[in-house]
Design an enzyme around this catalytic site. Structure first.
Site, PDB file in Angstrom:
ATOM      1  CE1 TYR A  21      -4.886   7.822 -23.931  1.00  0.00           C
ATOM      2  CE2 TYR A  21      -7.053   7.131 -24.663  1.00  0.00           C
ATOM      3  CZ  TYR A  21      -5.681   7.123 -24.811  1.00  0.00           C
ATOM      4  OH  TYR A  21      -5.106   6.400 -25.840  1.00  0.00           O
TER       5      TYR A  21
ATOM      6  CE  LYS B  56      -4.402   9.775 -26.852  1.00  0.00           C
ATOM      7  NZ  LYS B  56      -3.123   9.843 -27.585  1.00  0.00           N
TER       8      LYS B  56
END
Ligand SMILES: NC(=O)c1ccc[n+]([C@@H]2O[C@H](COP(=O)([O-])OP(=O)(O)OC[C@H]3O[C@@H](n4cnc5c(N)ncnc54)[C@H](O)[C@@H]3O)[C@@H](O)[C@H]2O)c1
Length: 220
Positions: free
Chosen positions: A128, A132
């Site tokens: 993640y 991101k």
């Protein structure tokens, strides 16, 4: 804000939800079921919008779809890595790439990419955080490349926002989290949506390439 909105989601009921929004707000909103991690599916969506009534013009893109499949890196499977990168980062390529020509033709526009405070690194979120952080690199690069077309590109890093994504967090961790937030509450979806609304508006006409936290002070 008067926009005609196409809401895109994997969920089959997206059009019903869009119509509910239309009914409650009086704005025009339709839903399309599309997997934004699938380049060809997004390409088909973009061509189908060419034919849809009054979607010849494109002012705004909000790249918001995201999933998290957390695990320590040692235990992380290729599938966990691949899925999160595809949904959280590749989707931004797929959507922006396929819709950008319409925005360039329009002669101006605004793109808002939803990143996360996790981009700085967070235990259990290598996939993640990598996605991101990639969103931020993409945002800053596009802001430089697209300025000549009068297209602004910004990113938002939400902190802990009360949505289905975070409702799975057990109550005791949630309480511990809130203790670390200077404003002493979790965020609401509207806290993020209000900033999206500002960034796409004319009031933000001189703001591009920015990454803005919406975290109640958790990240500064
Ligand atoms: N909730 C938070 O605290 C928080 C914090 C930081 C960042 N974010 C980011 O905010 C964004 C919105 O998250 P949320 O909290 O509303 O999560 P959510 O799970 O409530 O909503 C995400 C939506 O994305 C949709 N989606 C997932 N994969 C998709 C795909 N392949 N194609 C199309 N749609 C897909 C889901 O069906 C869901 O409706 C995400 O990018 C997330 O990473 C959320």
């Amino acid at each position: 804000m008067g926009y005609r909105v196409v809401m895109v989601d994997l969920k089959e009921d997206v059009d019903d939800r869009a119509r509910e929004i239309s009914n409650n707000t009086g704005s025009f909103c339709i839903g399309r079921v599309t997997d934004v991690s699938d380049y060809l599916a997004v390409k088909n969506l973009a061509s189908s919008l060419d034919d849809a009534e009054n979607f010849s013009k494109l002012d705004v893109i909000v790249n918001n779809a995201g999933v998290n499949l957390d695990s320590l890196f040692e235990n992380m499977s290729y599938e966990q890595w691949d899925r999160v990168l595809k949904v959280d980062l590749y989707s931004m390529f797929n959507v922006t790439k396929n819709l950008l020509p319409k925005m360039i033709e329009n002669g101006h526009g605004s793109i808002v990419n939803i990143s996360s405070m996790s981009w700085m690194g967070n235990v259990g979120q290598a996939n993640y955080a990598a996605a991101k952080a990639g969103v931020i690199g993409l945002t800053k690069t596009l802001s430089k490349e697209l300025a000549r077309h009068k297209i602004r590109v910004n990113a938002i890093c939400p902190g802990f926002i009360d949505t289905p994504m975070t409702r799975a967090v057990p109550e005791k961790y949630r309480a511990r989290f809130i203790e670390r937030i200077p404003l002493r509450r979790v965020g609401e979806p509207l806290d993020v949506a209000n900033l999206v609304g500002f960034l796409v508006s004319e009031e933000a006409a001189y703001i591009t390439g920015e990454v803005i936290n919406v975290s109640g002070g958790l990240v500064m």
